[in-house]
Write an enzyme that holds these catalytic residues in place. Structure first.
Site, PDB file in Angstrom:
ATOM      1  N   HIS A  47      38.695  46.713  29.292  1.00 27.03           N
ATOM      2  CA  HIS A  47      38.340  46.478  30.689  1.00 27.03           C
ATOM      3  C   HIS A  47      38.520  47.771  31.485  1.00 27.03           C
ATOM      4  CE1 HIS A  47      39.395  42.034  30.143  1.00 27.03           C
ATOM      5  NE2 HIS A  47      40.148  42.588  29.210  1.00 27.03           N
ATOM      6  N   TYR A  48      37.989  47.776  32.710  1.00 25.22           N
ATOM      7  CA  TYR A  48      38.477  48.713  33.712  1.00 25.22           C
ATOM      8  C   TYR A  48      39.053  47.912  34.870  1.00 25.22           C
ATOM      9  CZ  TYR A  48      33.923  48.255  36.235  1.00 25.22           C
ATOM     10  OH  TYR A  48      32.813  47.808  36.892  1.00 25.22           O
ATOM     11  N   THR A  49      39.952  48.526  35.619  1.00 28.70           N
ATOM     12  CA  THR A  49      40.705  47.788  36.630  1.00 28.70           C
ATOM     13  C   THR A  49      39.984  47.664  37.965  1.00 28.70           C
ATOM     14  OG1 THR A  49      41.811  49.796  37.423  1.00 28.70           O
ATOM     15  CG2 THR A  49      42.895  48.563  35.628  1.00 28.70           C
ATOM     16  N   GLU A 116      43.458  47.422  29.718  1.00 26.91           N
ATOM     17  CA  GLU A 116      42.878  47.801  31.002  1.00 26.91           C
ATOM     18  C   GLU A 116      42.982  49.311  31.185  1.00 26.91           C
ATOM     19  OE1 GLU A 116      41.400  46.255  33.541  1.00 26.91           O
ATOM     20  OE2 GLU A 116      41.894  44.112  33.409  1.00 26.91           O
ATOM     21  N   HIS A 163      34.640  43.646  28.314  1.00 25.65           N
ATOM     22  CA  HIS A 163      34.697  42.403  29.081  1.00 25.65           C
ATOM     23  C   HIS A 163      33.288  41.884  29.353  1.00 25.65           C
ATOM     24  CE1 HIS A 163      37.098  40.176  32.464  1.00 25.65           C
ATOM     25  NE2 HIS A 163      36.690  39.380  31.501  1.00 25.65           N
ATOM     26  N   ASP A 173      32.467  45.398  33.313  1.00 23.68           N
ATOM     27  CA  ASP A 173      33.361  46.414  32.756  1.00 23.68           C
ATOM     28  C   ASP A 173      33.391  46.331  31.224  1.00 23.68           C
ATOM     29  OD1 ASP A 173      34.706  43.885  33.491  1.00 23.68           O
ATOM     30  OD2 ASP A 173      36.533  44.791  32.705  1.00 23.68           O
TER      31      ASP A 173
END
Length: 273
Positions: A47-49, A116, A163, A173
């Site tokens: 993921h990225y946040t 993440e 994700h 993401d």
């Protein structure tokens, strides 16, 4: 007296027998492993946040969402090595995937580990969407972490996903700038062989339109969730998620010959049905 000594000797022997574990009030024989046992962890989700590090850490340690690992955009050094944060033990479930589907499985929180990456994602400008690159330092520490997890749980390359792969209707993401090719070169994720993509393209113009139903059938065979009654917008999101992962140069969600050829090459390589 002799009976008591014999019983004591038997108990002491059991305590020292390899494979017999002493626990509080009982013992467990662990010497007979079932062949039917399988690792619970089967999928690794990246993921990225969409937030900075302090906000990400606060969000991911609150009650609503959680993740196993958090990697800052600039990991600090600890005795000469980059430091990352583990927020949930791998043996425990983290709330990172949400409603999800991959290769026939749902409830991926139950069977996955989430990572993440601190990254703002994208911003909308007058000229369109602008994505933020991941930092080299971040990707450098991500690689050994992914390798360690994949080896420990024997996670297959096709089960190292983003994700957006497992929730294409809701998520984008880690986005089109995530370096899937770099990871795949180290065996850390799936990637099609160029020659086989060319074979399945069969001389067609890469942008030649193909029927959406044909392409979606291929994507379903590879692992994406495709259901009856999907709207054109929902279909396009699934196609775009696949393109963002495997053909990020053009992820408009249009069904074209190159996307279909990539899907066929992946199915062929990873025996997905």
């Amino acid at each position: 007296m002799r009976y008591g000594m014999l019983l004591l000797a038997m108990l002491l022997s059991a305590c020292s027998t390899p494979g017999i574990e002493q626990r509080d009030g009982y013992k467990v024989d662990t010497r007979h492993s079932a062949y039917g046992a399988r690792p619970r962890i089967k999928v690794l989700v990246i993921h990225y946040t969409a937030e900075d590090f302090p906000t990400s850490l606060a969000t991911l340690t609150d009650r609503q969402v959680s993740v196993h690992y958090l990697i800052p955009d600039q990991p600090p050094q600890k005795k000469g090595e980059p430091l990352i944060w583990q927020l949930v033990p791998e043996a425990q479930l983290a709330w990172h995937a949400g409603p999800s589907f991959w290769r026939g499985a749902t409830r991926l929180n139950d069977t996955s580990i989430g990572i993440e990456l601190v990254n703002p994602g994208y911003t909308r400008t007058a000229t369109g969407v602008v994505w933020t690159p991941f930092t080299p330092e971040q990707i450098a520490v991500l690689q050994p972490l992914v390798r360690d997890i994949a080896q420990r749980y024997q996670i297959q390359p096709e089960n190292i996903v983003g994700h957006s792969d497992i929730a294409p209707q809701r998520k984008q993401d880690p986005g089109p700038l995530f370096p899937w090719t770099l990871l795949a070169q180290q065996g850390l994720g799936a990637w099609p062989d160029t020659g086989r993509v060319r074979f399945w393209l069969a001389g067609r113009d890469p942008q030649q339109a193909v029927p959406s139903e044909e392409l979606l059938t291929l994507l379903a065979r590879y692992g994406y969730e495709v259901t009856e009654g999907m709207t054109p917008q929902q279909q396009r999101k699934v196609i775009a998620a696949f393109q963002m992962h495997f053909r990020p140069a053009d992820y408009r969600g249009l069904p074209d010959a190159e996307t279909a050829a990539i899907a066929q090459a992946l199915i062929e390589k990873y025996h997905s049905e």
